[in-house]
Design a protein around this motif. Structure first.
Motif, mmCIF file in Angstrom:
data_model
loop_
_atom_site.group_PDB
_atom_site.id
_atom_site.type_symbol
_atom_site.label_atom_id
_atom_site.label_comp_id
_atom_site.label_asym_id
_atom_site.label_seq_id
_atom_site.Cartn_x
_atom_site.Cartn_y
_atom_site.Cartn_z
ATOM 1 N N PHE A 135 0.942 -1.124 0.019
ATOM 2 C CA PHE A 135 0.062 -0.023 0.124
ATOM 3 C C PHE A 135 0.950 1.227 0.053
ATOM 4 C CE2 PHE A 135 -3.631 -2.247 1.698
ATOM 5 C CZ PHE A 135 -4.701 -2.047 0.786
ATOM 6 N N LYS A 136 1.801 1.322 0.740
ATOM 7 C CA LYS A 136 2.919 2.478 0.983
ATOM 8 C C LYS A 136 3.390 2.674 -0.510
ATOM 9 C CE LYS A 136 3.920 4.933 3.696
ATOM 10 N NZ LYS A 136 3.499 6.237 3.994
ATOM 11 N N LEU A 137 3.813 1.758 -1.093
ATOM 12 C CA LEU A 137 4.672 1.841 -2.354
ATOM 13 C C LEU A 137 3.625 2.564 -3.323
ATOM 14 C CD1 LEU A 137 7.247 1.319 -4.032
ATOM 15 C CD2 LEU A 137 6.268 -1.120 -4.680
ATOM 16 N N TYR A 138 2.536 2.088 -3.354
ATOM 17 C CA TYR A 138 1.373 2.626 -4.404
ATOM 18 C C TYR A 138 1.220 4.009 -3.896
ATOM 19 C CZ TYR A 138 -3.085 3.349 -6.541
ATOM 20 O OH TYR A 138 -4.019 3.971 -7.357
ATOM 21 N N LEU A 155 -6.807 -4.690 -6.907
ATOM 22 C CA LEU A 155 -6.658 -3.609 -8.111
ATOM 23 C C LEU A 155 -7.877 -3.888 -9.156
ATOM 24 C CD1 LEU A 155 -2.803 -4.110 -8.917
ATOM 25 C CD2 LEU A 155 -3.997 -2.065 -7.883
ATOM 26 N N VAL A 156 -8.423 -4.751 -9.319
ATOM 27 C CA VAL A 156 -9.474 -5.121 -10.098
ATOM 28 C C VAL A 156 -10.597 -4.383 -9.437
ATOM 29 C CG1 VAL A 156 -10.783 -6.581 -11.226
ATOM 30 C CG2 VAL A 156 -8.510 -7.090 -11.271
ATOM 31 N N PHE A 157 -11.013 -5.071 -8.433
ATOM 32 C CA PHE A 157 -12.114 -4.652 -7.637
ATOM 33 C C PHE A 157 -12.033 -3.470 -6.734
ATOM 34 C CE2 PHE A 157 -12.394 -9.092 -8.403
ATOM 35 C CZ PHE A 157 -13.792 -8.960 -9.303
ATOM 36 N N GLY A 158 -10.773 -2.821 -6.591
ATOM 37 C CA GLY A 158 -10.870 -1.672 -5.738
ATOM 38 C C GLY A 158 -10.465 -2.131 -4.170
ATOM 39 N N ALA A 159 -9.636 -1.104 -3.601
ATOM 40 C CA ALA A 159 -9.569 -1.329 -1.873
ATOM 41 C C ALA A 159 -9.438 0.049 -1.399
ATOM 42 C CB ALA A 159 -8.590 -2.434 -1.768
ATOM 43 N N TRP A 160 -9.423 0.107 -0.109
ATOM 44 C CA TRP A 160 -9.384 1.157 0.645
ATOM 45 C C TRP A 160 -8.465 0.832 1.975
ATOM 46 C CZ3 TRP A 160 -13.188 5.217 3.435
ATOM 47 C CH2 TRP A 160 -12.527 6.139 4.006
ATOM 48 N N ASP A 161 -7.304 1.117 2.130
ATOM 49 C CA ASP A 161 -6.727 0.821 3.433
ATOM 50 C C ASP A 161 -7.138 1.864 4.488
ATOM 51 O OD1 ASP A 161 -4.968 -0.679 5.156
ATOM 52 O OD2 ASP A 161 -3.389 0.524 4.718
ATOM 53 N N SER A 162 -8.353 1.812 4.847
ATOM 54 C CA SER A 162 -8.756 3.021 5.727
ATOM 55 C C SER A 162 -8.409 3.029 6.984
ATOM 56 C CB SER A 162 -10.376 3.051 5.508
ATOM 57 O OG SER A 162 -10.914 1.708 6.271
ATOM 58 N N ASP A 164 -5.023 2.293 8.037
ATOM 59 C CA ASP A 164 -3.916 2.166 8.168
ATOM 60 C C ASP A 164 -3.241 3.454 7.245
ATOM 61 O OD1 ASP A 164 -0.949 1.931 9.216
ATOM 62 O OD2 ASP A 164 -0.924 -0.090 8.151
ATOM 63 N N THR A 165 -2.781 2.978 5.972
ATOM 64 C CA THR A 165 -2.052 4.017 5.163
ATOM 65 C C THR A 165 -2.991 5.051 4.515
ATOM 66 O OG1 THR A 165 -2.266 2.464 3.354
ATOM 67 C CG2 THR A 165 -0.545 2.082 4.746
ATOM 68 N N GLN A 166 -4.221 4.679 4.568
ATOM 69 C CA GLN A 166 -5.324 5.578 3.808
ATOM 70 C C GLN A 166 -5.214 5.357 2.266
ATOM 71 O OE1 GLN A 166 -7.903 7.282 5.518
ATOM 72 N NE2 GLN A 166 -6.984 6.018 7.158
ATOM 73 N N ALA A 167 -4.440 4.569 1.752
ATOM 74 C CA ALA A 167 -4.237 4.154 0.166
ATOM 75 C C ALA A 167 -5.640 3.903 -0.419
ATOM 76 C CB ALA A 167 -2.981 3.514 -0.082
ATOM 77 N N LYS A 168 -5.972 4.497 -1.394
ATOM 78 C CA LYS A 168 -7.269 4.275 -2.251
ATOM 79 C C LYS A 168 -6.789 3.515 -3.623
ATOM 80 C CE LYS A 168 -10.362 7.268 0.368
ATOM 81 N NZ LYS A 168 -11.389 8.322 -0.067
#
Length: 367
Positions: A135-138, A155-162, A164-168
């Protein structure tokens, strides 16, 4: 009618690489209940609101039959390893099969985790550090290579690391089912116990209302379920009659796909595209819930189109066998992480709970 374009290697390259290429692949598919046109369909119910029903400015009522999230959660497990006793699943070989072991005899596939790589199950397992690093790399560099190797369906269906990192991660594939121009029905029921427990001497007579309510709830007394306009409508909703159409709208977002960066980015994007094509081309799950068994309309259009930046739509041929071939070749060129099983770590879960509690306590004290 224009013949559909075949998904040639050149066209796939344009999808994944050309910034001036098509913006999306889109499908508008008409569905019907197995009972036929006009059959009653049961949408999902939600706490406090019942059906997710909207009324347009012209009075048309539109109801959600299966949300974007629900569709993603139905499609993603298509990539899961086949269950014992069932034929091998060719789609399972396209992605890493990673399981979380909980206790001695319980395992959960990451393909069943509702929030995908950002799920609490992942953060409380031996996969947590790898997931956080990906997640951090992205998030820091736009590099999706670690995500694609570890959990490509995120990546195909989406994710949100809400948490921890907040990466979407935006969805590459989106699917939703709605019904247009509907009328809502209601139902009533009456439970009749097999015996009269009071008359048979099994229970004593009582005039206590709360006692009688409990007896009704436990099945010792008659229990009516009727329509009431008192905030409990969701308990007696009886489905909907669809006067318009039931429509499944599927989109493969090629703009979001082309934004995925990283080492060997061309192979990465072709791989994720292959997975999205497979997920889109597989026949949809027909049984959504009790009272909602849908199939494609016999005479309904279900053709894929590529949508240009100008809005021009051009038919394309997309079928499950060709999509699988594309995905297999793309996976071989890109390479993914090996299958593995990691352990759930109760200590990580406890630490996360304690940290959250401490944060709330400090916030409350500061306030």
């Amino acid at each position: 009618m224009t013949a559909p374009h075949a998904l040639t290697s050149e066209l796939l390259t344009a999808f994944a690489e050309d910034p001036r290429g098509p913006v999306a692949l889109a499908l508008r598919q008409q569905l019907v209940p197995v009972e036929g046109e006009g059959g009653v369909v049961f949408p999902p119910t939600y706490a406090d609101i019942g059906y997710s029903l909207d009324t347009l400015s012209d009075g048309t009522k539109v109801v959600t039959i299966d949300s974007v999230g629900a569709q993603a959660n139905r499609i993603e497990p298509l990539f899961k390893r086949a269950a014992p006793g069932r034929p091998d699943n060719p789609l399972a070989a396209l992605v890493p099969q990673i399981d979380i072991a909980i206790g001695n005899d319980r395992t959960v596939s990451i393909l069943d985790a509702g929030h995908r790589l950002g799920d609490a199950l992942i953060r409380s397992s031996g996969l947590a550090d790898d997931a956080r690093a990906a997640f951090k790399l992205y998030q820091d560099n736009g590099d999706a290579s670690a995500l694609a190797k570890l959990a490509p369906t995120s990546l195909v269906f989406g994710a949100w690391d809400s948490r921890d990192t907040q990466a979407k991660l935006p969805r590459i594939l989106q699917s939703v089912i709605r019904a247009w121009d509907v009328d809502v029905l209601h139902r009533a029921a009456q439970y009749v116990p097999p015996i009269d427990y009071v008359a048979e001497g099994a229970l004593e007579e009582t005039g206590d209302k709360s006692e009688n309510d409990v007896r009704s709830q436990l099945g010792f007394r008659h229990a009516p379920a009727v329509w009431r306009d008192d905030g409990r409508k969701e308990k007696v909703l009886g489905g909907v009659v669809v006067r318009g159409e039931i429509r499944r709208d599927v989109t493969i977002n090629l703009v979001a796909l082309r934004q995925l960066g990283g080492d060997n980015g061309a192979a990465l994007r072709r791989y994720v595209l292959g997975l999205a094509l497979v997920a889109a081309a597989e026949p949809p799950e027909a049984f959504l819930r009790q009272g909602c068994l849908l199939t494609p309309a016999p005479n309904g259009a279900s053709d894929w189109a590529m949508v240009a930046r100008t809005g021009e739509r051009t038919p394309v041929a997309l079928d499950a066998d060709h999509a699988l071939k594309i995905a297999r070749e793309a996976k071989a060129a890109f390479g993914v992480a090996p299958d593995r099983t990691v352990k759930f770590d109760p200590g990580r879960a406890r630490d996360a709970l304690d940290e959250k509690k401490d944060g709330k306590t400090k916030k409350k004290a500061k306030g």
